[in-house]
Design a protein around this motif. Structure first.
Motif, PDB file in Angstrom:
ATOM      1  N   SER A  74       0.815  -1.365  -0.020  1.00 52.17           N
ATOM      2  CA  SER A  74      -0.225  -0.077   0.207  1.00 52.17           C
ATOM      3  C   SER A  74       0.756   1.268  -0.049  1.00 52.17           C
ATOM      4  CB  SER A  74      -0.819   0.014   1.236  1.00 52.17           C
ATOM      5  OG  SER A  74      -0.334   0.125   2.451  1.00 52.17           O
ATOM      6  N   PHE A  75       2.212   1.156  -0.233  1.00 54.73           N
ATOM      7  CA  PHE A  75       2.959   2.099  -0.008  1.00 54.73           C
ATOM      8  C   PHE A  75       2.908   3.235  -1.287  1.00 54.73           C
ATOM      9  CE2 PHE A  75       6.904   4.527  -1.215  1.00 54.73           C
ATOM     10  CZ  PHE A  75       6.978   5.485  -0.455  1.00 54.73           C
ATOM     11  N   SER A  76       2.818   4.373  -1.148  1.00 54.30           N
ATOM     12  CA  SER A  76       2.852   5.466  -2.249  1.00 54.30           C
ATOM     13  C   SER A  76       3.532   6.771  -1.654  1.00 54.30           C
ATOM     14  CB  SER A  76       1.542   5.691  -3.057  1.00 54.30           C
ATOM     15  OG  SER A  76       0.743   6.206  -1.874  1.00 54.30           O
ATOM     16  N   ALA A  77       3.932   7.667  -2.403  1.00 55.73           N
ATOM     17  CA  ALA A  77       4.290   8.739  -2.053  1.00 55.73           C
ATOM     18  C   ALA A  77       4.105   9.962  -3.109  1.00 55.73           C
ATOM     19  CB  ALA A  77       6.172   8.962  -1.551  1.00 55.73           C
ATOM     20  N   THR A  78       3.806  11.278  -2.841  1.00 53.20           N
ATOM     21  CA  THR A  78       3.726  12.071  -4.008  1.00 53.20           C
ATOM     22  C   THR A  78       4.057  13.506  -3.063  1.00 53.20           C
ATOM     23  OG1 THR A  78       2.078  13.177  -5.639  1.00 53.20           O
ATOM     24  CG2 THR A  78       0.958  12.314  -3.401  1.00 53.20           C
ATOM     25  N   THR A  79       4.327  14.477  -3.979  1.00 53.47           N
ATOM     26  CA  THR A  79       4.641  15.805  -3.727  1.00 53.47           C
ATOM     27  C   THR A  79       3.359  16.657  -4.501  1.00 53.47           C
ATOM     28  OG1 THR A  79       6.373  16.271  -5.279  1.00 53.47           O
ATOM     29  CG2 THR A  79       6.839  15.769  -3.203  1.00 53.47           C
ATOM     30  N   VAL A  80       2.503  16.271  -5.104  1.00 57.42           N
ATOM     31  CA  VAL A  80       1.459  16.777  -5.538  1.00 57.42           C
ATOM     32  C   VAL A  80       0.662  17.515  -4.642  1.00 57.42           C
ATOM     33  CG1 VAL A  80      -0.321  16.787  -7.308  1.00 57.42           C
ATOM     34  CG2 VAL A  80       1.685  15.514  -7.772  1.00 57.42           C
ATOM     35  N   ASN A  81       0.624  18.724  -4.263  1.00 66.38           N
ATOM     36  CA  ASN A  81      -0.387  19.235  -3.595  1.00 66.38           C
ATOM     37  C   ASN A  81       0.062  20.679  -3.673  1.00 66.38           C
ATOM     38  OD1 ASN A  81       1.637  20.525  -1.330  1.00 66.38           O
ATOM     39  ND2 ASN A  81       2.183  18.207  -1.488  1.00 66.38           N
ATOM     40  N   PRO A  82      -1.085  21.758  -3.017  1.00 70.24           N
ATOM     41  CA  PRO A  82      -0.958  23.048  -3.209  1.00 70.24           C
ATOM     42  C   PRO A  82       0.529  23.698  -2.866  1.00 70.24           C
ATOM     43  CG  PRO A  82      -3.190  22.345  -2.346  1.00 70.24           C
ATOM     44  CD  PRO A  82      -2.227  21.226  -2.341  1.00 70.24           C
ATOM     45  N   ASN A  83       1.104  23.134  -1.840  1.00 70.74           N
ATOM     46  CA  ASN A  83       2.319  23.848  -1.461  1.00 70.74           C
ATOM     47  C   ASN A  83       3.482  23.777  -2.535  1.00 70.74           C
ATOM     48  OD1 ASN A  83       1.185  24.642   1.117  1.00 70.74           O
ATOM     49  ND2 ASN A  83       1.749  22.500   1.760  1.00 70.74           N
ATOM     50  N   THR A  84       3.042  22.811  -3.403  1.00 73.47           N
ATOM     51  CA  THR A  84       4.283  22.710  -4.322  1.00 73.47           C
ATOM     52  C   THR A  84       3.926  22.867  -5.838  1.00 73.47           C
ATOM     53  OG1 THR A  84       3.652  20.395  -4.742  1.00 73.47           O
ATOM     54  CG2 THR A  84       5.201  20.891  -2.887  1.00 73.47           C
ATOM     55  N   GLU A  85       3.082  23.589  -6.066  1.00 75.72           N
ATOM     56  CA  GLU A  85       2.556  24.267  -7.334  1.00 75.72           C
ATOM     57  C   GLU A  85       3.755  24.871  -8.075  1.00 75.72           C
ATOM     58  OE1 GLU A  85      -0.958  26.269  -6.848  1.00 75.72           O
ATOM     59  OE2 GLU A  85      -2.348  24.305  -6.759  1.00 75.72           O
ATOM     60  N   LEU A  86       4.320  25.713  -7.370  1.00 79.14           N
ATOM     61  CA  LEU A  86       5.445  26.667  -8.092  1.00 79.14           C
ATOM     62  C   LEU A  86       6.659  25.916  -8.032  1.00 79.14           C
ATOM     63  CD1 LEU A  86       4.319  30.077  -6.723  1.00 79.14           C
ATOM     64  CD2 LEU A  86       3.416  28.657  -8.638  1.00 79.14           C
ATOM     65  N   ILE A  87       6.919  24.586  -7.797  1.00 79.67           N
ATOM     66  CA  ILE A  87       8.474  23.891  -7.736  1.00 79.67           C
ATOM     67  C   ILE A  87       8.248  22.571  -8.582  1.00 79.67           C
ATOM     68  CG2 ILE A  87       9.266  25.123  -5.931  1.00 79.67           C
ATOM     69  CD1 ILE A  87       8.839  22.638  -4.232  1.00 79.67           C
ATOM     70  N   ASP A  88       9.420  21.875  -8.883  1.00 77.57           N
ATOM     71  CA  ASP A  88       9.513  20.722  -9.639  1.00 77.57           C
ATOM     72  C   ASP A  88      10.233  19.888  -8.607  1.00 77.57           C
ATOM     73  OD1 ASP A  88       9.724  18.767 -11.282  1.00 77.57           O
ATOM     74  OD2 ASP A  88      10.678  19.955 -13.067  1.00 77.57           O
ATOM     75  N   THR A  89       9.490  19.146  -8.245  1.00 77.81           N
ATOM     76  CA  THR A  89      10.117  18.116  -7.218  1.00 77.81           C
ATOM     77  C   THR A  89      10.441  16.738  -7.856  1.00 77.81           C
ATOM     78  OG1 THR A  89       8.144  17.466  -6.307  1.00 77.81           O
ATOM     79  CG2 THR A  89       9.163  19.092  -5.114  1.00 77.81           C
ATOM     80  N   ASP A  90      11.516  15.960  -7.100  1.00 74.90           N
ATOM     81  CA  ASP A  90      11.676  14.612  -7.419  1.00 74.90           C
ATOM     82  C   ASP A  90      11.774  13.820  -6.389  1.00 74.90           C
ATOM     83  OD1 ASP A  90      12.018  15.441 -10.032  1.00 74.90           O
ATOM     84  OD2 ASP A  90      14.407  15.556  -9.896  1.00 74.90           O
ATOM     85  N   LEU A  91      11.205  12.486  -6.198  1.00 70.42           N
ATOM     86  CA  LEU A  91      11.186  11.594  -4.979  1.00 70.42           C
ATOM     87  C   LEU A  91      12.094  10.438  -5.277  1.00 70.42           C
ATOM     88  CD1 LEU A  91       7.368  11.322  -4.040  1.00 70.42           C
ATOM     89  CD2 LEU A  91       9.199  12.295  -2.784  1.00 70.42           C
ATOM     90  N   PHE A  92      12.747  10.028  -4.217  1.00 72.20           N
ATOM     91  CA  PHE A  92      13.841   8.892  -4.434  1.00 72.20           C
ATOM     92  C   PHE A  92      13.306   7.941  -3.103  1.00 72.20           C
ATOM     93  CE2 PHE A  92      15.701  12.618  -6.024  1.00 72.20           C
ATOM     94  CZ  PHE A  92      15.935  12.079  -7.329  1.00 72.20           C
ATOM     95  N   LEU A  93      13.030   6.634  -3.524  1.00 72.20           N
ATOM     96  CA  LEU A  93      13.019   5.719  -2.389  1.00 72.20           C
ATOM     97  C   LEU A  93      14.283   4.768  -2.364  1.00 72.20           C
ATOM     98  CD1 LEU A  93      11.182   4.604  -0.046  1.00 72.20           C
ATOM     99  CD2 LEU A  93      10.247   2.854  -2.029  1.00 72.20           C
ATOM    100  N   PHE A  94      14.765   4.607  -1.129  1.00 67.59           N
ATOM    101  CA  PHE A  94      15.854   3.765  -0.767  1.00 67.59           C
ATOM    102  C   PHE A  94      15.686   2.594   0.226  1.00 67.59           C
ATOM    103  CE2 PHE A  94      17.137   7.882  -1.764  1.00 67.59           C
ATOM    104  CZ  PHE A  94      18.044   7.857  -2.683  1.00 67.59           C
TER     105      PHE A  94
END
Length: 166
Positions: A74-94
């Motif tokens: 059931s794991f998921s992660a996202t940076t999509v939300n109103p706080n990040t509308e003006l930036i371009d983020t990347d996610l990394f899982l280790f």
């Protein structure tokens, strides 16, 4: 003074997928989270972590968080939300030992913030590290790049595994 760029990561570490009635803990980044395993902010004492809120303090800042994944399916992660509308983020899982599992640069063709969706990674339960960075910061080790350089993500929405010796 370096400007702070706010972000929030929504994390699904619970058995129930996308259940609006599920509650859990939100980790608030205190001091700047480090970018190495020994300087990551430890969130593992939170049994039902559902979000991480923090700031990226410039284009070279990478924040790393130690998280406990009890139900990998059931794991998921996202940076999509109103706080990040003006930036371009990347996610990394280790994994807990620091080896790479997955990375994402863009959720889709129209969304430049990152998402690692449910079912996109095969991992065991236990300690993992979740990293967030602005576009262009790609994790590496003494051996080299761990994932493709972020600029090389050619298919929006694609979750990539480790490709380098790092």
């Amino acid at each position: 003074m370096t400007p702070k760029i706010p972000f929030a990561i929504a994390i699904n570490l619970l058995f129930c997928l996308n259940c609006p009635s599920v509650s859990g803990s939100v980790w608030q980044e205190g001091n700047d989270a480090g970018q190495l395993l020994n300087t990551a902010q430890v969130t593992t004492e939170l049994e039902t972590l559902v979000a991480i809120r923090g700031d990226l303090t410039g284009v070279d800042d990478i924040d790393l968080y130690a998280i406990w994944i009890s139900n990998p399916m059931s794991f998921s992660a996202t940076t999509v939300n109103p706080n990040t509308e003006l930036i371009d983020t990347d996610l990394f899982l280790f994994r807990g030992d620091g080896t790479g599992v997955a990375a994402n640069g863009d959720t889709d063709l129209f969304e430049t913030n990152a998402t690692i969706p449910v079912g996109s990674v095969v991992i065991g339960s236990g300690l993992h590290y979740l990293g967030v960075a602005t576009f262009g910061d790609t994790p590496n080790s003494e051996l080299g790049w761990i994932f493709p350089e972020t600029g090389l993500f050619t298919n929006p929405g694609e979750v990539v595994g480790p490709t380098g010796p790092g």
